[in-house]
Each structure stands twice: as C-alpha cells, then as structure tokens.
Design a protein around this motif. Structure first.
Motif, PDB file in Angstrom:
ATOM      1  N   ILE A 173      28.783 -29.409  -9.017  1.00  0.00           N
ATOM      2  CA  ILE A 173      29.019 -30.647  -9.905  1.00  0.00           C
ATOM      3  C   ILE A 173      29.827 -31.906  -9.194  1.00  0.00           C
ATOM      4  O   ILE A 173      30.552 -31.272  -8.164  1.00  0.00           O
ATOM      5  CB  ILE A 173      29.564 -30.454 -11.324  1.00  0.00           C
ATOM      6  CG1 ILE A 173      31.156 -29.955 -11.166  1.00  0.00           C
ATOM      7  CG2 ILE A 173      28.808 -29.545 -11.992  1.00  0.00           C
ATOM      8  CD1 ILE A 173      31.776 -29.942 -12.677  1.00  0.00           C
ATOM      9  N   ASN A 213      32.787 -33.371  -9.261  1.00  0.00           N
ATOM     10  CA  ASN A 213      34.093 -33.450 -10.050  1.00  0.00           C
ATOM     11  C   ASN A 213      34.629 -34.805  -9.879  1.00  0.00           C
ATOM     12  O   ASN A 213      35.298 -35.270 -10.963  1.00  0.00           O
ATOM     13  CB  ASN A 213      34.896 -32.512  -9.477  1.00  0.00           C
ATOM     14  CG  ASN A 213      34.562 -30.686 -10.015  1.00  0.00           C
ATOM     15  OD1 ASN A 213      34.663 -30.702 -11.211  1.00  0.00           O
ATOM     16  ND2 ASN A 213      33.897 -30.101  -8.866  1.00  0.00           N
ATOM     17  N   GLY A 255      32.711 -36.815 -12.214  1.00  0.00           N
ATOM     18  CA  GLY A 255      33.029 -36.335 -13.734  1.00  0.00           C
ATOM     19  C   GLY A 255      34.575 -36.891 -14.090  1.00  0.00           C
ATOM     20  O   GLY A 255      34.775 -37.423 -15.393  1.00  0.00           O
ATOM     21  N   ILE A 259      33.219 -34.022 -20.841  1.00  0.00           N
ATOM     22  CA  ILE A 259      32.432 -34.532 -19.699  1.00  0.00           C
ATOM     23  C   ILE A 259      31.655 -32.989 -19.735  1.00  0.00           C
ATOM     24  O   ILE A 259      32.084 -31.931 -19.433  1.00  0.00           O
ATOM     25  CB  ILE A 259      33.008 -34.424 -18.363  1.00  0.00           C
ATOM     26  CG1 ILE A 259      34.123 -35.929 -18.649  1.00  0.00           C
ATOM     27  CG2 ILE A 259      32.067 -34.718 -17.255  1.00  0.00           C
ATOM     28  CD1 ILE A 259      33.294 -36.982 -19.097  1.00  0.00           C
ATOM     29  N   GLU A 260      30.109 -33.103 -20.101  1.00  0.00           N
ATOM     30  CA  GLU A 260      29.419 -31.761 -20.387  1.00  0.00           C
ATOM     31  C   GLU A 260      28.823 -31.590 -19.044  1.00  0.00           C
ATOM     32  O   GLU A 260      27.919 -32.391 -18.531  1.00  0.00           O
ATOM     33  CB  GLU A 260      28.547 -32.322 -21.469  1.00  0.00           C
ATOM     34  CG  GLU A 260      27.830 -30.999 -21.844  1.00  0.00           C
ATOM     35  CD  GLU A 260      26.627 -31.096 -22.772  1.00  0.00           C
ATOM     36  OE1 GLU A 260      27.211 -30.640 -23.988  1.00  0.00           O
ATOM     37  OE2 GLU A 260      25.833 -31.708 -22.698  1.00  0.00           O
ATOM     38  N   GLN A 261      28.897 -30.065 -18.481  1.00  0.00           N
ATOM     39  CA  GLN A 261      28.202 -29.713 -17.419  1.00  0.00           C
ATOM     40  C   GLN A 261      26.828 -28.901 -18.174  1.00  0.00           C
ATOM     41  O   GLN A 261      27.102 -28.380 -19.296  1.00  0.00           O
ATOM     42  CB  GLN A 261      28.841 -28.461 -17.011  1.00  0.00           C
ATOM     43  CG  GLN A 261      30.276 -29.044 -16.015  1.00  0.00           C
ATOM     44  CD  GLN A 261      30.839 -28.116 -15.153  1.00  0.00           C
ATOM     45  OE1 GLN A 261      30.094 -27.366 -14.393  1.00  0.00           O
ATOM     46  NE2 GLN A 261      31.945 -27.634 -15.709  1.00  0.00           N
ATOM     47  N   LEU A 268      26.207 -34.336 -14.681  1.00  0.00           N
ATOM     48  CA  LEU A 268      27.291 -34.345 -15.825  1.00  0.00           C
ATOM     49  C   LEU A 268      26.993 -35.684 -16.706  1.00  0.00           C
ATOM     50  O   LEU A 268      26.396 -36.549 -16.488  1.00  0.00           O
ATOM     51  CB  LEU A 268      28.575 -34.795 -15.071  1.00  0.00           C
ATOM     52  CG  LEU A 268      29.132 -33.600 -14.420  1.00  0.00           C
ATOM     53  CD1 LEU A 268      30.340 -34.168 -13.549  1.00  0.00           C
ATOM     54  CD2 LEU A 268      29.321 -32.291 -14.819  1.00  0.00           C
ATOM     55  N   PHE A 304      36.553 -31.232 -20.542  1.00  0.00           N
ATOM     56  CA  PHE A 304      35.768 -31.282 -19.594  1.00  0.00           C
ATOM     57  C   PHE A 304      35.077 -29.914 -19.448  1.00  0.00           C
ATOM     58  O   PHE A 304      35.720 -28.863 -19.301  1.00  0.00           O
ATOM     59  CB  PHE A 304      36.521 -31.545 -17.881  1.00  0.00           C
ATOM     60  CG  PHE A 304      35.781 -31.991 -16.723  1.00  0.00           C
ATOM     61  CD1 PHE A 304      36.002 -33.084 -16.246  1.00  0.00           C
ATOM     62  CD2 PHE A 304      34.688 -31.022 -16.245  1.00  0.00           C
ATOM     63  CE1 PHE A 304      35.186 -33.391 -15.115  1.00  0.00           C
ATOM     64  CE2 PHE A 304      33.967 -31.408 -15.161  1.00  0.00           C
ATOM     65  CZ  PHE A 304      34.113 -32.597 -14.750  1.00  0.00           C
ATOM     66  N   ASP A 305      33.709 -29.737 -19.327  1.00  0.00           N
ATOM     67  CA  ASP A 305      32.997 -28.695 -19.268  1.00  0.00           C
ATOM     68  C   ASP A 305      31.724 -28.676 -20.430  1.00  0.00           C
ATOM     69  O   ASP A 305      30.626 -28.230 -19.834  1.00  0.00           O
ATOM     70  CB  ASP A 305      33.622 -27.187 -19.410  1.00  0.00           C
ATOM     71  CG  ASP A 305      34.480 -26.937 -18.215  1.00  0.00           C
ATOM     72  OD1 ASP A 305      34.162 -27.370 -17.284  1.00  0.00           O
ATOM     73  OD2 ASP A 305      35.350 -26.055 -18.384  1.00  0.00           O
TER      74      ASP A 305
END
Length: 351
Positions: A164, A166, A169, A309-311, A338, A293-294
């Motif tokens: 991703i 980062n 993000g 912050i969606e993966q 993201l 975050f994730d």
C-alpha cells in the motif's frame, strides 16, 4: 519387522504378489481383485507396514496443492492480530474454493523460521512482512517456489509483492483531521525497530528500520507542515502493546495543551486509545478525535465506531492466493487502494 523398516517390497514378498500389485493396493485399489487386496493388506498388517509415505508420493507428483503462510511471529499472531486474522480469512476462503490446503509457518527466532520455511510441504508461500521481511524473503528465494510478500517494506521488481502507499495513507488521515479544524495532534506509532518504545524524535522517525512506519509518519507530517505545524510540535510515541499505548497517552494528556486529535498507525492502537480515553472521562469525538489505520472488522464495532484508513484486506488475501497459484511465476508489485472510512470517532475540534 517394524513400520520404520518394513518396505513395500517386503509386503509384496509376504503376500506372494509383485511389487506393482502391492503398490496398486495402496494407490489404486480399484484395479486389484478384492481377494488379492485383502491378502496384501493382511500381510502389511502382519509385518507392520503402514502404507506409502505421503510425503514421498506428493514430492514425486511435484505438487502438494497447499500454500504456506509465513510470518516472523509466533503462531498466535495469525489468530490474535486483527489484520492477520482478516487477511487469513480471505486466504482460507480462496483456498477452499480451489480445494487447496494451508500450512502456517511462523517462529520467534531466525533458526526455527528458516527450518519451517525450508521444510514445509507447500507449492508456494504467502509472507506477512510487517516485521522480519528481509529474512522471510531471503528464505523464500532459497526455496525457489512461487511466493508473494504482503506489505513488503519495498517494491521488489523481480518478486511478487502486494503493498500500500503508506505515505498517502498518512496524508489521508491527517487531511481528514485538519479539515475538521484540529491543530493539536499526537501520533501513536507502530514499532520503528525490533525493540523499544517511548517518545521519538523526528530524526528517529526518519531512521526507522521499518519503511512503512516511517512513511505513515512522514505522510502525517507533510499535511501538518502545510498548515504551519512543525514536526517538533507533534508528540510521537513508539508503542508495542496496550501498556505502551496507555503510557503514551499518560504522557500526551499530562501536557498543558493536550492533543485534540490522535493519529494512530493501526486500528489496534486506536482501539486501545479509545479504551484509555473512555476510562479517563475524555469524550470521543467531542473532546478528542481518533483515526486508525487498516480497516479491521473490529473498527466498525467499537464505541464509538472508528474512523480509519481502510486497506482492502479481503482483496489482498485473494490476490495473494491467485498470485502464488498462477500457472506461471508472477513478479512485480500490486498496490492496493486505500480509502478513508469516516465513522463516529472523529468530529470538529472544540472551540
């Protein structure tokens, strides 16, 4: 004769049949007459022969129809960590649809993870590379079987990676809070290095061993700099568990002007932060906003539900299986998108 010493040739001799017939009894019983099958099986029981070694059969076939999932973590990581658990669920679903098996490969030290990766009976490897990436990738290269690295610290052109952005993000999270009027921030960071926790300077941020952690912090800082907020004015604390998250917040909120917004580098950290804030009587988001975050499932169920912050964790799991099981060896990087998922843990700054 023991099972360890008895061989198929001994069974054939004891039953008075050829070795080929004895082999068919264990591998293709439908082509052998019933009375012959019974005689061979009786002879096998008598001399203690337990059947052909499944490892040998699989290796001769050149395919075991199983994927190894590797991490430089204890086995409990796959079940306890929300990120790993969510990606694993997707991997399992994709493997189920293909009739493939899964072998978990993990260890607390380099010696045992090396043995586990080298000896695993698998067709390919999916590596969780949040920590210990270099060692995992080196061992996977040595196996010379297909593999993909999830969250590799860097894009490795000759290897398959799923990463991703980062930095982007981090920017998404900080931009959201800035748009809500926040000016006082605190950063709760994932581990920078293999050991240690506590307040960290901006120089220590840039020297972090793990690139993904450094990039998230630099993403935060880049947005705050645009607002005239200096890096040195944003407290950042390296955390490892709930205890160190609580220690960080004790430090942040002992200040004369504590943060009105917390940038958390994982949802797990953010959920721990919500628990601390609740226990101290701080209202979220009225007194302080929190961004994770994730995008783990637990984030939507917290009190209040967590902005994050969606993966695309499920999609990353599916992609990993598809890459490893592709007919031809896959290389190159796939960047997963993201998105900011706004929920109840963020709101306008007070005053």
């Amino acid at each position: 004769m023991s099972e360890k010493t008895a061989k198929l040739a001994d069974v054939a001799k004891a039953a008075g049949v050829s070795q080929g017939t004895a082999s068919n009894v264990f591998n293709r019983p439908e082509v052998v007459r019933e009375e012959v099958r019974e005689r061979v099986l009786a002879a096998a029981r008598k001399i203690g022969y337990g059947g052909p070694d499944p490892k040998g059969r699989l290796l001769r076939a050149g395919k075991v129809n199983a994927i190894g999932i590797g991490a430089a973590e204890p086995l409990s990581y796959f079940f306890d960590d929300p990120f790993a658990r969510t990606v694993m669920a997707s991997i399992a679903q994709e493997c189920d649809s293909r009739g493939a098996g899964i072998a978990l490969i993990s260890a607390l030290n380099n010696e045992s993870v090396a043995w586990n990766i080298q000896s695993a009976l698998v067709d390919g490897l999916i590596l969780f590379c949040a920590e210990g990436a270099d060692k995992l990738i080196e061992l996977a290269r040595d196996r010379q079987i297909p593999f993909v690295a999830i969250e590799s610290p860097e894009k490795l052109g000759d290897l398959a990676t799923i990463t991703i952005d980062n930095f982007a993000g981090g920017r998404l999270a900080a931009e959201h809070l800035v748009a809500l009027g926040h000016r006082r921030f605190g950063i709760l960071a994932l581990p920078f290095n293999e050991t240690g926790s506590g307040p960290r300077t901006t120089d220590e941020v840039r020297a972090a061993l793990y690139d993904n952690i450094r990039d998230r912090a630099l993403g935060y800082f880049s947005v705050l700099a645009d607002q005239g907020i200096a890096e040195a004015d944003v407290p950042l604390f390296e955390t490892r568990d709930r205890e160190t998250v609580f220690a960080a917040l004790d430090t942040f909120y002992a200040a004369a002007e504590p943060p009105t917004a917390l940038l958390c580098m994982s949802d797990v950290i953010a959920l721990d932060a919500l628990a601390w804030l609740r226990s101290r009587g701080h209202k979220v988001p009225e007194d302080v906003s929190v961004v994770g975050f994730d995008g783990v499932p637990e984030a939507a169920l917290s009190d209040p539900p967590l902005t994050t912050i969606e993966q695309p964790l499920a999609e990353m799991g599916r992609m990993a299986v598809q890459i490893v099981m592709a007919p031809t060896r896959q290389t190159g990087n796939t960047t997963a998108d993201l998105q900011l998922v706004e929920r109840g843990s963020t709101g306008p700054a007070k005053g």
